[in-house]
Motif scaffolding. Structure first.
Motif, PDB file in Angstrom:
ATOM      1  N   ASN A   1       0.851  -1.214   0.320  1.00 51.38           N
ATOM      2  CA  ASN A   1      -0.084   0.237  -0.144  1.00 51.38           C
ATOM      3  C   ASN A   1       0.665   1.040  -0.214  1.00 51.38           C
ATOM      4  O   ASN A   1       1.224   1.130   1.280  1.00 51.38           O
ATOM      5  N   GLU A   2       1.327   1.623  -1.190  1.00 52.72           N
ATOM      6  CA  GLU A   2       1.724   2.602  -1.149  1.00 52.72           C
ATOM      7  C   GLU A   2       1.409   4.079  -0.285  1.00 52.72           C
ATOM      8  O   GLU A   2       2.245   4.936   0.818  1.00 52.72           O
ATOM      9  N   GLU A   3       0.088   4.776  -0.400  1.00 56.63           N
ATOM     10  CA  GLU A   3      -0.092   5.671   0.362  1.00 56.63           C
ATOM     11  C   GLU A   3       0.080   5.320   1.291  1.00 56.63           C
ATOM     12  O   GLU A   3       0.252   6.070   2.308  1.00 56.63           O
ATOM     13  N   ALA A   4      -0.247   3.989   2.630  1.00 57.99           N
ATOM     14  CA  ALA A   4       0.014   3.949   3.725  1.00 57.99           C
ATOM     15  C   ALA A   4       1.417   3.390   4.113  1.00 57.99           C
ATOM     16  O   ALA A   4       1.517   4.499   4.888  1.00 57.99           O
ATOM     17  N   ALA A   5       2.258   3.066   3.293  1.00 58.58           N
ATOM     18  CA  ALA A   5       4.040   3.336   3.473  1.00 58.58           C
ATOM     19  C   ALA A   5       4.129   4.825   3.637  1.00 58.58           C
ATOM     20  O   ALA A   5       5.368   5.185   4.035  1.00 58.58           O
ATOM     21  N   ARG A   6       3.855   5.618   2.975  1.00 62.23           N
ATOM     22  CA  ARG A   6       4.029   7.008   2.610  1.00 62.23           C
ATOM     23  C   ARG A   6       3.286   7.890   4.002  1.00 62.23           C
ATOM     24  O   ARG A   6       4.397   8.329   4.469  1.00 62.23           O
ATOM     25  N   LEU A   7       2.455   7.698   4.405  1.00 68.03           N
ATOM     26  CA  LEU A   7       2.172   7.791   5.805  1.00 68.03           C
ATOM     27  C   LEU A   7       3.051   7.749   6.723  1.00 68.03           C
ATOM     28  O   LEU A   7       2.482   8.512   7.913  1.00 68.03           O
ATOM     29  N   SER A   8       3.131   6.427   6.765  1.00 67.41           N
ATOM     30  CA  SER A   8       4.189   5.618   8.504  1.00 67.41           C
ATOM     31  C   SER A   8       5.380   6.533   7.886  1.00 67.41           C
ATOM     32  O   SER A   8       6.688   5.944   8.892  1.00 67.41           O
ATOM     33  N   GLY A   9       6.410   7.768   6.827  1.00 69.55           N
ATOM     34  CA  GLY A   9       6.791   7.929   7.008  1.00 69.55           C
ATOM     35  C   GLY A   9       8.498   7.431   6.188  1.00 69.55           C
ATOM     36  O   GLY A   9       9.270   7.231   6.179  1.00 69.55           O
ATOM     37  N   ILE A  10       7.680   5.962   5.143  1.00 67.40           N
ATOM     38  CA  ILE A  10       8.883   5.596   4.367  1.00 67.40           C
ATOM     39  C   ILE A  10       8.363   6.686   3.185  1.00 67.40           C
ATOM     40  O   ILE A  10       7.796   7.040   2.824  1.00 67.40           O
ATOM     41  N   PRO A  11      10.552   7.172   2.678  1.00 67.28           N
ATOM     42  CA  PRO A  11      10.332   8.012   1.938  1.00 67.28           C
ATOM     43  C   PRO A  11      10.040   7.342   0.459  1.00 67.28           C
ATOM     44  O   PRO A  11      11.416   6.845  -0.151  1.00 67.28           O
ATOM     45  N   VAL A  12       9.184   7.371  -0.235  1.00 70.45           N
ATOM     46  CA  VAL A  12       8.732   6.757  -1.266  1.00 70.45           C
ATOM     47  C   VAL A  12       9.564   7.349  -2.472  1.00 70.45           C
ATOM     48  O   VAL A  12       9.735   6.118  -2.777  1.00 70.45           O
ATOM     49  N   ARG A  13       9.768   8.153  -2.449  1.00 73.68           N
ATOM     50  CA  ARG A  13      10.284   8.364  -4.068  1.00 73.68           C
ATOM     51  C   ARG A  13      11.436   8.181  -3.786  1.00 73.68           C
ATOM     52  O   ARG A  13      12.490   7.624  -4.834  1.00 73.68           O
ATOM     53  N   SER A  14      13.083   8.327  -2.869  1.00 71.46           N
ATOM     54  CA  SER A  14      14.149   7.657  -2.952  1.00 71.46           C
ATOM     55  C   SER A  14      14.241   6.120  -2.690  1.00 71.46           C
ATOM     56  O   SER A  14      15.014   5.882  -2.844  1.00 71.46           O
ATOM     57  N   ARG A  15      13.072   5.708  -1.953  1.00 73.04           N
ATOM     58  CA  ARG A  15      13.311   3.869  -1.873  1.00 73.04           C
ATOM     59  C   ARG A  15      13.176   3.187  -3.129  1.00 73.04           C
ATOM     60  O   ARG A  15      14.039   2.197  -3.960  1.00 73.04           O
ATOM     61  N   LYS A  16      11.736   4.258  -4.398  1.00 72.65           N
ATOM     62  CA  LYS A  16      12.022   3.989  -5.842  1.00 72.65           C
ATOM     63  C   LYS A  16      13.301   3.948  -6.215  1.00 72.65           C
ATOM     64  O   LYS A  16      13.193   2.984  -6.961  1.00 72.65           O
TER      65      LYS A  16
END
Length: 317
Positions: free
Chosen positions: A202-217
């Motif tokens: 769940n990308e949105e949940a990952a973002r809300l939990s503090g994971i830097p989604v862009r840099s991880r991708k």
């Protein structure tokens, strides 16, 4: 009513077990049928030949696994392999240094992966569309850089990957094993790997939990590009040549191997061990049909039917 409710989890567990072992059952069936039809199947030379044939596909599929786990995708792996191989070959021919050639191939793959990751992470277009575009661009780039002609004479690189072995095992098999171990470690033991599962779930949940989604991708695509560079160096060494179209077809075969191995295209779960099983299935099918004398015109038909059946059975499970 309570008995019916209690039966449902048990039914789901039985269904999951069927899906889990479908790949293993399919592999065993192919081995048994081929061994009965042609005793040469179980010779050491043939087994090592299968591993050698699937080595490059396995390397690329390992990197593709990370992306699909994160609900990503890379259709440009084949074209990127061609470009990285051509750059590595040109470097070796112009400098005479195998070390510089390998470094150039790996750096080219990593750079392509970084650009893909940057485009995917900062663009609203799906990874499918983004990497379809870079695939087309890279296919043209490989032809332009190579002048449309193969680059021959890899010398020491061919000695290492084309002819080289250690304890009788071809060196490309060691490259495959090392890649599988690295990807397994990344997915199971690193922050980047755990982020891949979270983003795929769940990308949105990952973002809300503090994971830097862009840099991880970007990190995942860059690592995938580096792995593509490894595959390019290995394939160039095996062929003793770099061809501008030598990566054609790998993009779809890597996705097929990953999905057959149990990693869903929508991400969130998966394992590189399963992916290796998918790669092995593809290799066994091709080898078995050759040993059983199946004509080349029918091989793609048989292979397509087996891939479709394996995927449908796993989805049912």
């Amino acid at each position: 009513m309570s008995e019916a409710i209690a039966e449902k989890p048990a039914a789901r567990r039985r269904s999951w077990d069927i899906g889990r072992y479908t790949l293993l059952i399919t592999l065993v069936a192919i081995v048994v049928v081929t061994a009965i039809g042609n005793p040469r199947f179980f010779t050491i030379n043939n087994l090592f030949n299968i591993l050698l044939q699937i080595s490059v596909l396995g390397i690329l599929a390992a990197g593709q696994t990370m992306l699909i786990v994160s609900a990503g995708l890379d259709l440009s792996v084949g074209a990127a392999l061609s470009v990285a191989g051509v750059v590595a070959a040109l470097t070796i021919v112009s400098t005479g240094s195998i070390a510089l050639g390998i470094a150039a191939g790996l750096a080219t793959g990593a750079l392509i992966g970084f650009v893909n990751g940057l485009l995917v992470a900062t663009n609203r277009a799906t990874p499918f569309i983004v990497t379809l575009g870079t695939m087309t661009l890279l296919q043209g780039a490989a032809i332009v850089i190579s002048g449309g002609s193969p680059i021959n004479g890899m010398g020491a690189l061919f000695d290492v990957f084309g002819l080289g072995d250690l304890f009788g095992v071809p060196n490309p098999v060691y490259a495959l094993a090392a890649t599988l171990v690295v990807v397994f470690f990344v997915l199971r033991r690193t922050v980047l790997g755990r982020s891949a599962f979270a983003i795929g779930g769940n990308e949105e949940a990952a973002r809300l939990s503090g994971i830097p989604v862009r840099s991880r991708k970007i990190g995942l695509y860059t690592l995938n590009g580096l792995i593509v560079g490894v595959g390019a160096v290995v394939l160039t060494g095996i062929l003793d040549s770099a061809l501008p179209n030598m990566g054609n077809g790998y993009e779809l075969r890597t996705i097929a191997a990953v999905v057959i191995g149990g990693t869903p295209l929508f991400g969130g779960r998966g394992t590189v061990v399963g992916t290796f099983g998918g790669v092995l299935l593809l290799g066994l099918v091709s080898n078995s049909m050759n040993l059983l004398g199946v004509g080349a015109n029918y091989q793609n038909v048989v292979l397509g039917l087996i891939i479709t059946a394996a995927v449908l059975l796993q989805k049912r499970g």
